[in-house]
Design a protein around this motif. Sequence first.
Motif, PDB file in Angstrom:
ATOM      1  N   MET A 179       0.793  -1.015  -0.063  1.00 35.83           N
ATOM      2  CA  MET A 179       0.039  -0.059   0.007  1.00 35.83           C
ATOM      3  C   MET A 179       0.863   1.110   0.082  1.00 35.83           C
ATOM      4  O   MET A 179       0.465   2.179  -0.626  1.00 35.83           O
ATOM      5  CB  MET A 179      -0.954   0.037   1.201  1.00 35.83           C
ATOM      6  CG  MET A 179      -2.042  -0.983   1.164  1.00 35.83           C
ATOM      7  SD  MET A 179      -3.048  -1.158  -0.363  1.00 35.83           S
ATOM      8  CE  MET A 179      -3.350   0.836  -0.604  1.00 35.83           C
ATOM      9  N   VAL A 180       1.851   1.062   0.736  1.00 39.91           N
ATOM     10  CA  VAL A 180       2.851   2.356   0.778  1.00 39.91           C
ATOM     11  C   VAL A 180       3.501   2.505  -0.461  1.00 39.91           C
ATOM     12  O   VAL A 180       3.575   3.574  -1.127  1.00 39.91           O
ATOM     13  CB  VAL A 180       3.866   2.343   2.062  1.00 39.91           C
ATOM     14  CG1 VAL A 180       4.878   3.296   1.964  1.00 39.91           C
ATOM     15  CG2 VAL A 180       3.254   2.372   3.348  1.00 39.91           C
ATOM     16  N   ASP A 181       3.916   1.460  -1.252  1.00 40.91           N
ATOM     17  CA  ASP A 181       4.533   1.589  -2.606  1.00 40.91           C
ATOM     18  C   ASP A 181       3.577   2.135  -3.374  1.00 40.91           C
ATOM     19  O   ASP A 181       3.955   2.968  -4.592  1.00 40.91           O
ATOM     20  CB  ASP A 181       5.037   0.256  -3.114  1.00 40.91           C
ATOM     21  CG  ASP A 181       6.323  -0.331  -2.113  1.00 40.91           C
ATOM     22  OD1 ASP A 181       6.885   0.649  -1.574  1.00 40.91           O
ATOM     23  OD2 ASP A 181       6.495  -1.366  -2.353  1.00 40.91           O
ATOM     24  N   ALA A 182       2.250   1.504  -3.610  1.00 44.69           N
ATOM     25  CA  ALA A 182       1.299   1.909  -4.511  1.00 44.69           C
ATOM     26  C   ALA A 182       1.216   3.553  -3.958  1.00 44.69           C
ATOM     27  O   ALA A 182       0.748   4.277  -5.285  1.00 44.69           O
ATOM     28  CB  ALA A 182       0.225   1.253  -4.344  1.00 44.69           C
ATOM     29  N   ALA A 183       0.990   4.131  -3.159  1.00 47.87           N
ATOM     30  CA  ALA A 183       0.549   5.316  -2.686  1.00 47.87           C
ATOM     31  C   ALA A 183       1.612   6.160  -3.360  1.00 47.87           C
ATOM     32  O   ALA A 183       1.509   7.342  -3.869  1.00 47.87           O
ATOM     33  CB  ALA A 183       0.392   5.597  -1.384  1.00 47.87           C
ATOM     34  N   ARG A 184       2.787   5.904  -3.057  1.00 49.94           N
ATOM     35  CA  ARG A 184       4.045   6.850  -3.654  1.00 49.94           C
ATOM     36  C   ARG A 184       4.148   6.872  -4.921  1.00 49.94           C
ATOM     37  O   ARG A 184       4.542   7.668  -5.584  1.00 49.94           O
ATOM     38  CB  ARG A 184       5.186   6.222  -2.981  1.00 49.94           C
ATOM     39  CG  ARG A 184       5.419   6.344  -1.408  1.00 49.94           C
ATOM     40  CD  ARG A 184       6.759   5.950  -0.879  1.00 49.94           C
ATOM     41  NE  ARG A 184       6.914   6.196   0.558  1.00 49.94           N
ATOM     42  CZ  ARG A 184       7.820   5.520   1.548  1.00 49.94           C
ATOM     43  NH1 ARG A 184       8.405   4.519   1.127  1.00 49.94           N
ATOM     44  NH2 ARG A 184       7.897   6.082   2.587  1.00 49.94           N
ATOM     45  N   ALA A 185       3.876   5.756  -5.846  1.00 49.40           N
ATOM     46  CA  ALA A 185       3.763   5.384  -7.138  1.00 49.40           C
ATOM     47  C   ALA A 185       2.639   6.454  -7.648  1.00 49.40           C
ATOM     48  O   ALA A 185       2.966   7.128  -8.507  1.00 49.40           O
ATOM     49  CB  ALA A 185       3.706   4.259  -7.584  1.00 49.40           C
ATOM     50  N   LEU A 186       1.552   6.451  -7.102  1.00 47.86           N
ATOM     51  CA  LEU A 186       0.414   7.466  -7.452  1.00 47.86           C
ATOM     52  C   LEU A 186       0.837   8.874  -7.398  1.00 47.86           C
ATOM     53  O   LEU A 186       0.684   9.467  -8.301  1.00 47.86           O
ATOM     54  CB  LEU A 186      -0.824   7.248  -6.604  1.00 47.86           C
ATOM     55  CG  LEU A 186      -1.990   8.332  -6.523  1.00 47.86           C
ATOM     56  CD1 LEU A 186      -2.759   7.842  -8.082  1.00 47.86           C
ATOM     57  CD2 LEU A 186      -3.004   8.070  -5.712  1.00 47.86           C
ATOM     58  N   VAL A 187       1.396   9.458  -6.226  1.00 47.11           N
ATOM     59  CA  VAL A 187       1.971  10.667  -6.442  1.00 47.11           C
ATOM     60  C   VAL A 187       3.017  11.001  -7.241  1.00 47.11           C
ATOM     61  O   VAL A 187       3.264  12.047  -7.827  1.00 47.11           O
ATOM     62  CB  VAL A 187       2.529  10.939  -4.714  1.00 47.11           C
ATOM     63  CG1 VAL A 187       2.935  12.305  -4.630  1.00 47.11           C
ATOM     64  CG2 VAL A 187       1.146  10.708  -3.852  1.00 47.11           C
ATOM     65  N   ARG A 188       3.890   9.944  -7.492  1.00 51.39           N
ATOM     66  CA  ARG A 188       5.196  10.144  -8.158  1.00 51.39           C
ATOM     67  C   ARG A 188       4.638  10.333  -9.793  1.00 51.39           C
ATOM     68  O   ARG A 188       5.289  11.030 -10.227  1.00 51.39           O
ATOM     69  CB  ARG A 188       6.043   9.157  -7.903  1.00 51.39           C
ATOM     70  CG  ARG A 188       7.241   9.003  -8.998  1.00 51.39           C
ATOM     71  CD  ARG A 188       8.018   7.729  -8.964  1.00 51.39           C
ATOM     72  NE  ARG A 188       7.295   6.647  -9.425  1.00 51.39           N
ATOM     73  CZ  ARG A 188       7.269   5.537  -9.015  1.00 51.39           C
ATOM     74  NH1 ARG A 188       7.794   5.183  -7.747  1.00 51.39           N
ATOM     75  NH2 ARG A 188       6.327   4.829  -9.526  1.00 51.39           N
ATOM     76  N   ASP A 189       3.768   9.606  -9.948  1.00 51.17           N
ATOM     77  CA  ASP A 189       3.533   9.429 -11.689  1.00 51.17           C
ATOM     78  C   ASP A 189       2.295  10.358 -11.924  1.00 51.17           C
ATOM     79  O   ASP A 189       2.099  10.448 -13.135  1.00 51.17           O
ATOM     80  CB  ASP A 189       2.836   7.988 -11.934  1.00 51.17           C
ATOM     81  CG  ASP A 189       4.243   6.953 -11.853  1.00 51.17           C
ATOM     82  OD1 ASP A 189       5.351   7.338 -11.619  1.00 51.17           O
ATOM     83  OD2 ASP A 189       3.781   5.716 -11.481  1.00 51.17           O
ATOM     84  N   ASN A 190       1.600  11.129 -11.071  1.00 53.83           N
ATOM     85  CA  ASN A 190       0.740  12.150 -11.391  1.00 53.83           C
ATOM     86  C   ASN A 190       0.783  13.476 -10.803  1.00 53.83           C
ATOM     87  O   ASN A 190       0.927  13.426  -9.585  1.00 53.83           O
ATOM     88  CB  ASN A 190      -0.665  11.324 -10.818  1.00 53.83           C
ATOM     89  CG  ASN A 190      -0.954  10.069 -11.640  1.00 53.83           C
ATOM     90  OD1 ASN A 190      -1.429  10.213 -12.738  1.00 53.83           O
ATOM     91  ND2 ASN A 190      -0.702   9.128 -10.969  1.00 53.83           N
ATOM     92  N   ASP A 191       1.080  14.286 -11.546  1.00 53.09           N
ATOM     93  CA  ASP A 191       1.165  15.794 -10.942  1.00 53.09           C
ATOM     94  C   ASP A 191      -0.090  16.287 -10.216  1.00 53.09           C
ATOM     95  O   ASP A 191      -1.104  15.826 -10.659  1.00 53.09           O
ATOM     96  CB  ASP A 191       1.503  16.726 -12.146  1.00 53.09           C
ATOM     97  CG  ASP A 191       2.670  16.506 -12.597  1.00 53.09           C
ATOM     98  OD1 ASP A 191       3.750  15.907 -11.947  1.00 53.09           O
ATOM     99  OD2 ASP A 191       2.985  16.746 -13.945  1.00 53.09           O
ATOM    100  N   GLY A 192       0.231  16.938  -9.164  1.00 51.72           N
ATOM    101  CA  GLY A 192      -0.958  17.703  -8.478  1.00 51.72           C
ATOM    102  C   GLY A 192      -1.690  17.090  -7.566  1.00 51.72           C
ATOM    103  O   GLY A 192      -3.066  17.364  -6.984  1.00 51.72           O
ATOM    104  N   ILE A 193      -1.369  15.755  -7.096  1.00 50.75           N
ATOM    105  CA  ILE A 193      -2.264  14.847  -6.104  1.00 50.75           C
ATOM    106  C   ILE A 193      -2.278  15.640  -4.820  1.00 50.75           C
ATOM    107  O   ILE A 193      -1.191  15.734  -4.085  1.00 50.75           O
ATOM    108  CB  ILE A 193      -1.914  13.332  -5.844  1.00 50.75           C
ATOM    109  CG1 ILE A 193      -1.578  12.873  -7.447  1.00 50.75           C
ATOM    110  CG2 ILE A 193      -2.616  12.646  -5.069  1.00 50.75           C
ATOM    111  CD1 ILE A 193      -3.168  12.670  -8.134  1.00 50.75           C
ATOM    112  N   GLY A 194      -3.340  15.910  -4.465  1.00 50.66           N
ATOM    113  CA  GLY A 194      -3.720  16.437  -3.084  1.00 50.66           C
ATOM    114  C   GLY A 194      -4.225  15.789  -2.054  1.00 50.66           C
ATOM    115  O   GLY A 194      -4.399  16.305  -0.902  1.00 50.66           O
ATOM    116  N   ALA A 195      -4.891  14.766  -2.440  1.00 50.15           N
ATOM    117  CA  ALA A 195      -5.664  13.817  -1.628  1.00 50.15           C
ATOM    118  C   ALA A 195      -5.869  12.302  -2.160  1.00 50.15           C
ATOM    119  O   ALA A 195      -5.717  12.477  -3.321  1.00 50.15           O
ATOM    120  CB  ALA A 195      -6.803  14.357  -1.103  1.00 50.15           C
TER     121      ALA A 195
END
Length: 245
Positions: A179-195
Motif C-alpha cells: 500500500m505504501v509503495d502504491a501510494a508513493r507511485a500514485l503521487v510520483r506518476d501524477n502531478d498535483g495529487i492533493g488527496a
Amino acid sequence: MALQSGGKTVYGATVGILMLETRFPRIPGDIGNATTWPFPVHYRIVPGASPDRIVRQDARQMRDAFITEARALVAMGCDGIVTNCGFLSVLQDDLKQALGMPVAASALMQVGMIAQTLPPGKRVGVLTISKNNLTPDHLRAAGAPLDTPVMGTEGGRCFHEAFLEDHQQIDFDACRLDMVDAARALVRDNDGIGAIVLECTNMVPYARDIRVATGLPVYSMYTLVTWFQAALSPRRFAMELDDPR
C-alpha cells in the motif's frame, strides 16, 4: 418516559453492510471486522459474490442478489445501506431505487466532494486493488471524474492476489508495504495529487501509513460510512446554559 413509536424489530444499529462472500482474515480497520466501527452495524453476506466475480467480472450480473440481501437488512431495522467493495459503485442507483432509502455503495463517491476541498491545481487520486478492472463505468457511477488518476496494487508482494483470490492466510506486513509503495507511485506518476481515496475497503487498515508516507489526506470507506452514519443517527448534545447569577 415520553411516548415512543415502533415499526422495527431491532434498534440501535442504523447502518447495514452488504458483504462479499469471502474467507480471508479481516483485521481491525477492515469493514468486515465489527470492532472497526465506533457504532453498532448489521451485516449481510451476498451468496456467490466473490471478490473475483465482483472485481474481475461484472458486478451488475448480481444486481438481484444484492437487492435481496439489502432488503433483508432493511427488514432488520437499518436506515441506510453500504457495501464492502468499491467496485459496487455500479449498483448504487439500482440499490437506492429498489430500497427507497440512502445508499453509499463505494468509497469512490467521495472523490467529487473531496476535490471541492482542495486548492487550485490539486486533484484527488485513487488507490484501487485492480487498476485494470476499474472502468469508466465505475467512476461515472460514483460521480467521479473520468480522468481521475488511478494506481493499482497489481505486481505487489501480496495485497492484490491475497484479496482477489480470497486467501485464508495473509501477510499483512507485506500488504502494508504494497500500500505504501502504491501510494508513493500514485503521487510520483501524477502531478498535483492533493488527496487520496482508497477504493478497496481492505485498504483501510493502512490509511495512517499512507498518510505518513505521502503527507496527504487519506479517505476511505471508513470515512464515508462514519459520515453516513452520523446523519442517520445524529449525536445529541447536552445544552449548557449560562448561569444568570
